[in-house]
Design a protein around this motif. Structure first.
Motif: not given
Length: 637
Positions: A294-318
């Motif tokens: 939660f240092h830098g987080v995208g939109p999330f569900d308050i009840a669960t703390g999980k980020e919203n949106g579709k599953k993230k694609e593989t990033s260059y960092t990964e």
């Protein structure tokens, strides 16, 4: 609701201790609700709510100045200074910044975004205040993590020479509060800052100084005895020995205690450090449990703390992270270095797999680079993974310690190009310029995830400084069929035709691909080339394009000055002056925060904007078009 009544510090100053406590909880609720929709820095902001309230209660803002180190904990500061209504557009294109910005509000006294700068900035402001004969307080807030940066200690060393009030707040969110130590330190802090104690100390010193021969010796003896006693009780003797009065430990969530120690600090006529203990993510269980997430987080569900949106694609960092772990299996001398960003750079996985070959040096990019140079000199193969905008802080070390000695250090330059919501301080748009200016440095940029892997394999056999530069976000999966072997200094001709040639590097290869598709639909003949090497750029490929095309378009996600395009242009103009060259790059400016797609469009580096520019500026005039749009293509070699 108390929060809705606060338009600035004056309303806050009228509140009772009970009302201030209620205000703190209302601010936390507000922050959680807003950041769950916009994304942003949550954990760090939840940790400094009471501290910020105490600062606004105790000081006269904006006349007094507060400098927030890094600045990602300044949301409560923005709320209390009249910007609450603007939080729906926090970090959005055209909205308020997630960091302090002087142009945004008179309450923001210094722009911040990189770590370990607040004491230096605050000291400079305080010195300006004193030289100009002005009267206001200066407070620098710095986190315990930021104290791993050497710049903070350089500033502390100079702050000790201050002869007027300068307040440093150490926001420590790692330690737990010990009641015994805290009680003793509060007692000693109150004693040492009390008017009676300081007046007595001053009178004794003045009296002894008037005693011939022995006076000064007695003063020195008393001072050494006092310091020896303090060493037993005061945890801040490091600062005391530097000449900075230490006050602490203070509960960073106790507003009355914070206000009291701040008032005491204001009495002193020199530099004082207040050691405040806070809990990162306080008031929101998911953030308390996982503050790094939660240092830098995208939109999330308050009840669960999980980020919203579709599953993230593989990033260059990964992609980088997985490939580095694979290379670690076959290259026993491979080591990885990070400057306090193991998760962000993808090095955490390598650290778990090879703990003895992983080095996190803290927020100290200059040290990271030079220590890697030392490792290379000792026979290791270091990989230094640092964000593009943070590697700027190690420029001298890259030049002086790595490149002069031509040492085999691989720089994995993450977050290169436009990064979005963090704005000017985080956009990685200068690395082509500052890295290619250094002799012995080679700079590469992959067009897709497969090319990043291939470049990393190439790097293991390259015995000199090398930087691989890749963007934030999803790794491009297009152009998979083009996988020519990587040869030093050689680019890749993807599609060869005539008239128009698109020569792109890194993230702009996919943009060039889309431009070509759209130009083909309009009947233009267009070639596409992947530069691969920014330095040295492929002169043979450049000449081939110049000989067979009337217009050459270079594309890069870097500022124009010192970048790839100008280097190519200079070469073409000196050898093929009849060829027209257009450089697509970022302007000579700092780029504001916002969604990357919106930024690309606004800056004119998306495919539609580039085509529109080519037409409006007349670059396509006189170039033949096939009326039926048939493709005239020769196989690339």
């Amino acid at each position: 609701m108390i929060l809705e009544q606060i338009k600035g510090p004056e309303e806050l100053k009228q509140l009772s201790s009970r009302e201030l406590a209620i205000l703190a909880e209302e601010i936390r609720t507000f922050l959680i609700e807003k950041i769950s929709r916009t994304g942003g820095h949550l954990a760090s902001n939840l940790g400094v709510v009471e501290l910020t309230i105490a600062l606004f209660k105790t000081f006269d803002l904006p006349q007094d100045k507060i400098i927030w180190d890094v600045g990602h904990q300044s949301y409560t500061h923005k709320i209390l200074s009249g910007r609450m209504a603007e939080f729906d557009e926090l970090r959005q294109y055209g909205g308020i910044s997630g960091f302090p910005k002087r142009k945004e509000s008179p309450y923001d006294s210094f722009d911040t975004g990189h770590s370990s700068t607040s004491i230096s900035a605050g000291l400079g402001i305080a010195q300006g205040r004193d030289l100009l004969g002005e009267d206001y307080r200066v407070v620098s807030v710095i986190g315990d993590g930021a104290l791993t940066g050497g710049m903070a200690y350089e500033a502390l060393n100079n702050a000790a020479r201050m002869k007027k009030n300068f307040i440093i707040i150490l926001n420590d969110n790692e330690m737990s509060i010990s009641e015994n130590v805290g009680g003793m330190s509060r007692y000693l802090s109150g004693l040492r800052t009390g008017t009676g104690y300081n007046d007595l100390k001053k009178n004794i010193v003045e009296a002894l100084e008037r005693v011939p021969l022995v006076g000064n010796a007695v003063i020195d003896k008393l001072k050494r005895t006092k310091d020896s006693i303090k060493q037993l009780f005061i945890p801040g003797m490091l600062f005391e020995n530097m000449g900075i009065t230490y006050l602490g430990l203070v509960d960073g969530h106790n507003i009355p205690a914070l206000c009291k120690v701040l008032k005491e600090a204001k009495k002193l006529d020199h530099a004082v450090l207040i050691h405040v203990i806070t809990k990162k993510g306080k008031g929101y269980k998911p953030a308390e449990k996982n503050p790094s997430i939660f240092h830098g987080v995208g939109p999330f569900d308050i009840a669960t703390g999980k980020e919203n949106g579709k599953k993230k694609e593989t990033s260059y960092t990964e992609v980088f992270s997985r490939k580095l772990c694979q290379l670690g299996e076959t290259h026993p001398k491979l080591v990885a270095v990070t400057a306090a960003m193991p998760d962000g750079t993808g090095l955490a996985a390598f650290g778990k797999k090879f703990p003895d070959r992983f080095f996190d040096v803290g927020i100290a990019e200059a040290h990271a680079v030079t220590s890697a140079a030392g490792m290379a000199a000792a026979g290791l193969r270091p990989v230094v993974a640092i964000y593009s905008s943070f590697l700027q802080r190690g420029y001298d070390q890259v030049l002086h310690d790595v490149c002069i000695q031509n040492l085999p250090v691989l720089f994995a330059v993450d977050r290169a190009g436009l990064v979005g919501s963090d704005g000017e301080t985080h956009q990685g748009i200068f690395d082509y310029s500052y890295l290619t200016s250094i002799p012995n440095m080679t700079v590469m940029a992959p067009k897709n995830l497969w090319e990043l892997r291939a470049m990393m394999e190439f790097a293991m056999d390259y015995n000199a400084p090398l930087a691989i530069r890749y963007p934030r976000g999803t790794a491009y999966r297009g152009l998979r069929e083009y996988r020519q072997p990587i040869i030093y200094g050689k680019g890749e001709l993807l599609c060869e035709e005539s008239d128009i040639a698109l020569l792109a590097v890194g993230s702009m290869v996919s943009t060039a691909e889309h431009i070509r598709e759209k130009l083909k639909e309009e009947g233009y003949s267009c070639s596409l080339a992947n530069g691969r090497f920014v330095k040295p750029f492929d002169k043979e490929l450049t000449e081939r394009l110049a000989k067979n095309h009337r217009l050459l378009v270079t594309l890069e996600e870097n500022v124009l000055q010192g970048g790839y395009g100008l280097a190519v242009t200079a070469y073409i103009h000196s050898h093929y002056p009849e060829v027209k060259v257009v450089n697509i790059a970022l302007p000579d400016a700092y780029v504001e925060h916002g969604n990357v797609s919106l930024l690309r469009k606004g800056l004119g580096i998306d495919s539609d904007s580039i085509i529109r520019r080519l037409k409006e500026e007349g670059w396509l005039s006189g170039i033949h078009r096939e009326e039926n749009g048939e493709e005239r293509q020769r196989p690339s070699e």
